[in-house]
Design an enzyme around this catalytic site. Structure first.
Site, PDB file in Angstrom:
ATOM      1  N   GLY C 509       0.799  -1.208   0.000  1.00 10.04           N
ATOM      2  CA  GLY C 509       0.000   0.000   0.000  1.00 10.04           C
ATOM      3  C   GLY C 509       0.835   1.263   0.000  1.00 10.04           C
ATOM      4  N   ILE C 669      10.396  13.775  -3.664  1.00 11.62           N
ATOM      5  CA  ILE C 669       9.158  13.005  -3.608  1.00 11.62           C
ATOM      6  C   ILE C 669       8.899  12.430  -5.002  1.00 11.62           C
ATOM      7  CG2 ILE C 669       6.670  13.160  -3.231  1.00 11.62           C
ATOM      8  CD1 ILE C 669       8.468  13.267  -0.673  1.00 11.62           C
ATOM      9  N   LYS C 673       1.094  12.072  -5.056  1.00 12.12           N
ATOM     10  CA  LYS C 673      -0.211  11.547  -4.656  1.00 12.12           C
ATOM     11  C   LYS C 673      -0.051  10.410  -3.640  1.00 12.12           C
ATOM     12  CE  LYS C 673      -3.729  11.240  -7.589  1.00 12.12           C
ATOM     13  NZ  LYS C 673      -4.721  10.769  -8.584  1.00 12.12           N
ATOM     14  N   GLN C 678       1.078   8.325   2.193  1.00 14.28           N
ATOM     15  CA  GLN C 678       2.006   7.721   3.156  1.00 14.28           C
ATOM     16  C   GLN C 678       2.197   8.625   4.362  1.00 14.28           C
ATOM     17  OE1 GLN C 678       2.604   4.497   3.035  1.00 14.28           O
ATOM     18  NE2 GLN C 678       4.781   4.548   2.622  1.00 14.28           N
ATOM     19  N   GLY C 743       7.761   5.961   4.618  1.00  9.21           N
ATOM     20  CA  GLY C 743       6.694   5.144   5.180  1.00  9.21           C
ATOM     21  C   GLY C 743       6.496   5.316   6.670  1.00  9.21           C
ATOM     22  N   GLU C 744       7.526   5.755   7.360  1.00  7.23           N
ATOM     23  CA  GLU C 744       7.443   5.730   8.817  1.00  7.23           C
ATOM     24  C   GLU C 744       7.477   7.105   9.459  1.00  7.23           C
ATOM     25  OE1 GLU C 744       9.511   1.899  10.320  1.00  7.23           O
ATOM     26  OE2 GLU C 744      10.229   2.227   8.296  1.00  7.23           O
TER      27      GLU C 744
END
Lengths: 168, 328, 777
Positions: C509, C669, C673, C678, C743-744
């Site tokens: 995802g 980036i 989108k 994220q 992601g984190e």
């Protein structure tokens, strides 16, 4: 003993323990409807029963004899995706995609409830004949569908755009 | 889930006849019973589906309402007469669960919801007198943030989870029931019971009795009523505290009041003591707080839910003040 | 953890230490990333475009297949029984009733399970994936309350579930250690993370603290958490002779294949793990007992098996984040310059895993404090092994650190943003390494302006709107750039000008498949629809963990290596008749479906032309990137400035978030989108962390008491406001594509920003998560 799923009449299982969710996923090979908790706590298994959104994990399939079930697999037509499906893609209303079928079916059921004037927890005036799909109404009414990836903003945008006629 | 026989009842007499079989249970929307069967907390050997029983909502001769027990929660919440005459009931229903569950759940089933106590659910892993009488209660010294502060016993500190029932307790509703031995009506206040030494018994229904209807009396005060639920997340969570209240103020004096609490006891808690202290007084915060204090003076909190006393006190006063403000 | 293993880890640690010094001093050009990725200069191509997810149509129609949705002929269904004690032995297992139940094919327990080697625990070897190293159904020992003790196989799921409830166990209990406080009282041990002690000291922090003009010395606590991906863990498995086929929900397919092969004593290539879609991972979709039990039971029964964990099963079998107790002590002068920064504390793990929640990680490079003391101690409990969960360390570590910074700002009477800006380091405070790219100050300024920070009252409880107290808070978020060894990628180019990139990576995802298709298309100079990005299959090249926010870098570096090999090979076969003749790999770029000279685009030849002239239908190359030495040469981190507005009900104490802004400094980036999603996703999980999430571990029994999505609260739609995210898009010159993982970082800093906003709204400082209403009454 039969049930209609996406317009196709199918037999109900002999074992009454089979949930509507497992009937779809394991017997009819329609895994688009998701199992996220099997506890009635996440909304991933939401389907439409005669147009009304329900949780298929808490529904014994035999209880839905003679009913018409619509799953995420039954939304797109030969002309293409349901507008809400397209809006989910455009607004990035999902990440992993696992809660998505439930969110989409739930939103379609929600729109009908709103058109009918069903109140929600955030409805200020219970006597009002028409309830507008405000940001709060939308979020409250979709709160039965969990998303762990955190696509909430995109989901809300996609629904508001698709059902723009309900938005004030 | 243990194996069971499933049958759809044709009508009420068929339902109660079928329910005579040992190990049978009535099945409504299934939103609680199916879950508990999957957890092996409930192991019926036969299910009698009563979702086909009367579900009409109509006016009674005395100006009240009769709600068929098979009516879905959503149908009750959206009914125009409930919204205008008993708004607290609409509000209580839509404060509970999720829209999907409200579309499935029946009124009768909602009344018979079982507690969400984690130790009750943990069959095989924890002790629970409600699930296994005499076994002991792991909640008393365990996680008990959601548990009872009023009317509990050394054998059980569970709470009743329904929102709708809190409003019904405030509304002086009645419940029509039927079995092979006949029909009867009982006041809503007498439906649920406190745990005492028999926490395994949630209600005063006799074996095989089916709830057929809910009766709301004509109650003008209920037009000025509301329901407030306090919970850990904004939606789709059980109540820590909830308050159903109706208030009638004439010429600066409270002529009548209805007050019930959720999330505090083994049954929806009608606050009679507080009501008595409020009637005849001016609608002022001090009056409401004093009444709340009186009602809560018997509270016996657990280590995890001591905050509920203050929370209930404040919520009661806020709800009553809001209702008073609307009539000022 | 055995003593031998500890010694091995220490030796590895020392080796790494020496290596790190050498790499730190090496010239930039010797280090991966020393020469910026040419793609950074491509500003108007596929990279950076808000492309919608390429798997979107599959996901919105219900046609994306997850692990539990593949079938095999003759497949049976599994259901588990769990231990109900925390420590001891199973003295008797009565399975007769279960075996006799309708539809039951087999009941597997430790008495009849195939003999297996223990799982290789994560980080014990390059491809080790085990959540712990405990034998799986091999003996009568019970190590935690909830451990699987039997699996029932039956023709239907209903039959299997029922029969599993009929298994009866008798135990000989032994006194467990399940109380954190009691375990701490008996003494703690130093925490090790990736072989290195979780301990750093420079100067004399305690003395500097004692001498400081202004001091803050506080204790913060965070509870256990569970990932709670909405997809239940599942494995659908079949043996074909000695080859094992696993449809898994996995964020480490290659690790899983290797580890399971070791357990069954077969070759790595005899285990094929695929995972095309993963319904959320967050660190939880790794190797736990269910895949192993499914494979062993399938072998025992001679039938393919589907084992889907129940939601309770996920809580019983799959570890989550461990609890922490953290001390943060800050000493500063009146100008707010930090002289002492102490961040120490304790977390719980088990004897059988190697992950102490490393909560000091964000503090290592946070502030220019002269004297630092960082330390993680551990205790070992009889519980399910804890594991990685989104931003292990940083998520809960920033809660403590950034709450303390807010407390210090208040003590100084200084704006909390100003305090942070005054302590912004020039170089890494501990290692002395230069930052590869650090523009946090810009993020603070941009975020403050957009959020309207100037409207915040420095005085707590100053703003009321009806029943609601309104406040604002902020905090820094941070997450390191990682790139783990083991990457590799394969590129196949056809004479029709199409390309396929193959790598054993994962799509849970994050948008990986979409963003990496964009990157590959840009690098190759192809349209998006001419590129296939193939992933989620252990037979593909590479050992790529979707974790540590490192997958983007790992794939990026692997594809750079493979692309370079491809270009070299294309130039070779292009020969002397090509306009490209005589050019080297560094002189050409992919453009318009072929290669061209960088600075002379008309010297171009299409891939199709090159291949056809060479008489090749296709060309396939595979390559591995250099080891990730860049992290020893630069201090590499992403940063964020987090802003929150909360409303706290003055009557009930209910805290609700009304506004949130994340201002990110995360390199380039790749897809705005999916990147925005994220960032928001991390922030929303941070909202749960701050306000509601807690795995309730009953310390009497060692049992998780809320194994359910109704009792473990995650944020619902109503809890989530519109979340604003902005980023500076400044490329990191030393990473592939100029990107760092995203992601984190969203979950870091968020809980502190919320807690600080709650303080600003109410004057109540909550140092014990989650911030539930009872703490605010």
């Amino acid at each position: 003993m039969t049930i209609a799923v996406n317009g196709t009449i199918v037999s109900l299982p002999d074992d009454p323990r089979v949930s509507l969710l497992d009937l779809l996923r394991e017997h009819l090979h329609l895994p688009g409807t998701k199992k996220g908790c099997n506890q009635g706590a996440c909304g991933a298994c939401t389907v439409l029963a005669d147009g009304e959104r329900i949780l298929s994990c808490l529904a014994l399939a035999v209880q839905y004899e003679g009913r018409a079930i619509t799953t995420v697999e039954g939304l797109a037509t030969d002309e293409g995706l349901h507008p809400l499906q397209a809006a989910f893609i455009e607004h990035d209303g999902f990440q992993c995609g696992y809660c998505t079928p439930g969110q989409i079916c739930s939103a379609i059921g929600m729109a009908d409830e709103l058109r009918r004037g069903v109140p929600s927890h955030v409805t200020r005036d219970l006597a009002a004949p028409v309830i507008a799909l405000t940001h709060d109404e939308l979020r409250e009414r979709m709160s039965g569908n969990l998303c762990r990836c955190g696509a909430h903003n995109g989901i809300v945008e996609a629904i508001a755009e698709t059902f723009a006629e309900l938005v004030p | 889930m243990s194996p069971f026989r499933y049958a759809r009842a044709a009508d009420v007499s068929d339902a109660v006849r079928q329910a005579q079989a040992a190990g049978s249970r009535f099945l409504g929307g299934g939103t609680n019973l199916v879950d508990l069967m999957r957890e092996t907390v409930e192991r019926p050997t036969a299910l009698v589906d009563v979702t086909g029983m009367p579900a009409d909502i109509g006016e009674s001769a005395d100006g009240g309402l009769v709600i068929g027990a098979a009516a879905r929660n959503t149908a009750v919440a959206e009914h125009p007469l409930i919204r205008t005459r008993y708004p607290m009931l609409s509000r209580a229903i839509v404060a509970g669960a999720s829209a999907q569950i409200r579309n499935m759940a029946t009124v009768g089933g909602n009344l018979l919801q079982r507690t969400r106590c984690a130790y009750f659910y943990d069959n095989g892993g924890s002790r629970c007198n409600k699930r296994q009488p005499g076994e002991g209660c792991d909640a008393i010294d365990g996680f008990n943030r959601y548990h009872a502060i009023l009317g509990a016993s050394p054998s059980c500190v569970a709470v009743h989870p329904s929102d709708m029932c809190v409003a019904l307790a405030a509304l002086d509703a009645a419940v029509n029931v039927e079995s092979v031995h006949g029909a009867r009506s009982l006041p809503f206040a007498e439906l649920h019971r406190l745990p005492g030494d028999l926490p395994q018994i949630d209600t005063c229904l006799e074996p095989g009795e089916l709830i057929t209807a809910l009766v709301l009396p004509p109650l003008p005060i209920a037009r000025h009523s509301t329901y407030r639920k306090v919970r850990d997340r904004s939606s789709y969570a059980f109540a820590l505290i909830s308050v159903a209240a109706a208030l009638d103020v004439q010429d600066g004096i409270i002529t009548d009041v209805r007050l019930a609490l959720g999330g505090v006891a083994h049954k929806p808690w009608r606050a009679h003591e507080a009501e008595a202290l409020i009637r005849g007084k001016p609608p002022e915060p001090a009056v409401f707080l004093a009444a709340a204090d009186a009602e809560l003076s018997a509270a016996q909190p657990l280590p995890g839910n001591r905050f509920k006393i203050e929370l209930a006190r404040r919520t009661i006063a806020a709800v009553l003040s809001e209702l008073a403000g609307e009539q000022a | 953890m055995s003593i031998a293993k500890d010694a091995k880890q220490a030796a590895q640690g020392a080796m790494q230490g020496m290596m790190a010094k050498a790499v730190a001093l090496a010239p930039d050009s010797w280090v991966p990333g020393g020469k910026p990725d040419p793609l950074i200069q491509h500003r108007h191509g596929h990279v950076g475009q808000p492309v919608s997810r390429i798997d979107g149509p599959l996901k919105v129609t219900g046609n994306a297949r997850f692990a539990a949705e593949f079938s095999f002929e003759g497949m049976v269904y599994g259901a588990l029984s769990y231990a109900t004690i925390a420590r001891g032995r199973v003295t008797a297992l009565d399975t007769a009733e279960a075996e006799a139940a309708p539809g039951v094919v087999a009941v597997m327990t430790h008495l009849n399970a195939p003999r297996l080697n223990p799982p290789p625990v994560f980080m014990s070897a390059a491809k080790a994936a085990g959540g712990d190293d405990l034998p799986v159904m091999q003996d009568d020992r019970v190590h935690w309350n909830g451990q699987p003790i039997a699996v029932v196989l039956a023709e239907t799921q209903e039959q299997a579930d029922h029969a599993a409830s009929l298994v009866r166990a008798t135990y000989a209990q032994e006194p467990p250690i399940t109380s954190f406080a009691q375990a701490m009282a008996q003494g703690t041990a130093p925490g090790l993370f990736m072989g290195q002690p979780l301990h750093n000291a420079s100067g004399d922090a305690e003395a500097a603290l004692a001498a400081a003009e202004v001091r803050i010395d506080r204790t913060y606590r965070t509870p256990r958490h569970n990932h709670n991906a909405i997809e239940l863990h599942a494995a659908t498995v079949a043996w074909d002779g000695d080859t094992l086929r696993i449809h898994d929900a996995s964020q480490l397919v290659a690790h899983t294949a290797w580890s399971i092969a070791r357990m069954f004593g077969i070759e790595e290539n005899q285990v094929v793990v695929t995972s095309p879609f993963v319904g959320g991972g967050f660190g939880g979709k790794c190797l736990w007992q269910h895949q192993i039990i499914a494979a062993a039971a399938a072998k025992l029964a001679g039938r393919p098996v589907r084992l889907v964990l129940s939601r309770e099963g996920v809580y019983r079998l799959v570890g989550g984040r461990s609890l922490t107790e953290q001390r943060v002590a800050l000493g500063a002068n009146r100008e707010g310059q930090l002289a002492a920064l102490i961040h120490t504390g304790t977390t719980a793990k088990t004897r059988h895993n190697v992950l102490p929640e490393p909560f000091i990680m964000p503090t290592r490079s946070a502030y220019a404090a002269e004297n630092l003391l960082l330390d993680v101690q551990t205790v070992e409990l009889d519980m399910l092994a804890n594991t990685f969960m989104r931003a292990p360390g940083e998520s809960v570590g920033t809660f403590a650190l950034e709450s303390a910074m807010d407390e210090l700002a208040e003590a100084l009477g200084m704006d909390p943003i100003e305090l942070r800006l005054r302590n912004e380091p020039e170089k890494d405070p501990l290692s002395g390494l230069p930052f590869s790219s650090r523009h946090l100050s810009e993020s603070w300024r941009a975020g403050a302006e957009r959020f309207g920070w100037h409207l915040r009252s420095p005085r707590p409880a100053a703003h009321r709107d009806g029943e609601w107290l309104v406040g604002m808070g902020c905090a820094t978020g941070t997450y390191p750039y990682y790139r783990m060894p083991g990457g590799a990628a394969r590129i196949t180019l056809t004479d029709e000008g199409r390309a396929a990139v193959d790598i054993a990576a994962h799509e849970m995802g994050m948008g990986t498949a979409t963003a990496q298709t964009q990157v590959a298309a840009e690098r190759l100079g192809l349209p998006l629809d001419a590129v296939a990005f193939n992933y989620g299959d252990s037979t593909l090249p590479g050992v790529v963990l979707a974790g540590g926010s490192q997958q983007t870098a790992s794939i990026g570096a692997s594809v750079i290596a493979a692309h370079r090999a491809l270009v070299r090979e294309l130039l070779r076969i292009a020969g002397n008749d090509s306009p490209l003749a005589g050019l080297g790999p560094d002189e050409v770029a992919g453009r318009d479906g072929g290669l061209c000279k960088h600075d002379a685009p008309d010297r171009q030849e299409s891939y199709a032309s090159i291949l056809r002239r060479a008489g090749q239908k296709s060309l396939t190359v595979e390559a591995r990137p250099p080891d990730p030495l860049e992290t020893m040469h630069w201090s590499m981190h992403s940063h964020a400035a987090m802003f929150c507005e909360v409303r706290v009900n003055a009557v009930t104490g209910e805290p609700r978030i009304s506004r949130f802004l994340g201002s990110f400094d995360c390199g380039r980036i790749l897809n705005p989108k999916t990147a925005a999603s994220q960032f928001r996703g991390g922030i929303i999980m941070g909202m749960g962390l701050a306000l509601m999430e807690e795995t309730q571990f009953d310390e009497r029994s060692g049992r998780v008491m809320n194994p359910s999505l109704s009792e473990y609260h995650v944020p619902v739609h109503m809890d989530v406001p519109e979340i604003d995210v902005i980023w500076n898009d400044i490329a990191d010159p030393h990473t592939p594509m100029g990107a760092r993982g995203i992601g984190e970082i969203g979950i870091t800093g968020t809980a502190a920003a919320i807690a600080n906003a709650v303080y600003n709204a109410t004057g109540k400082r909550v140092r014990d998560l989650p911030i539930t209403l009872d703490k605010l009454l």
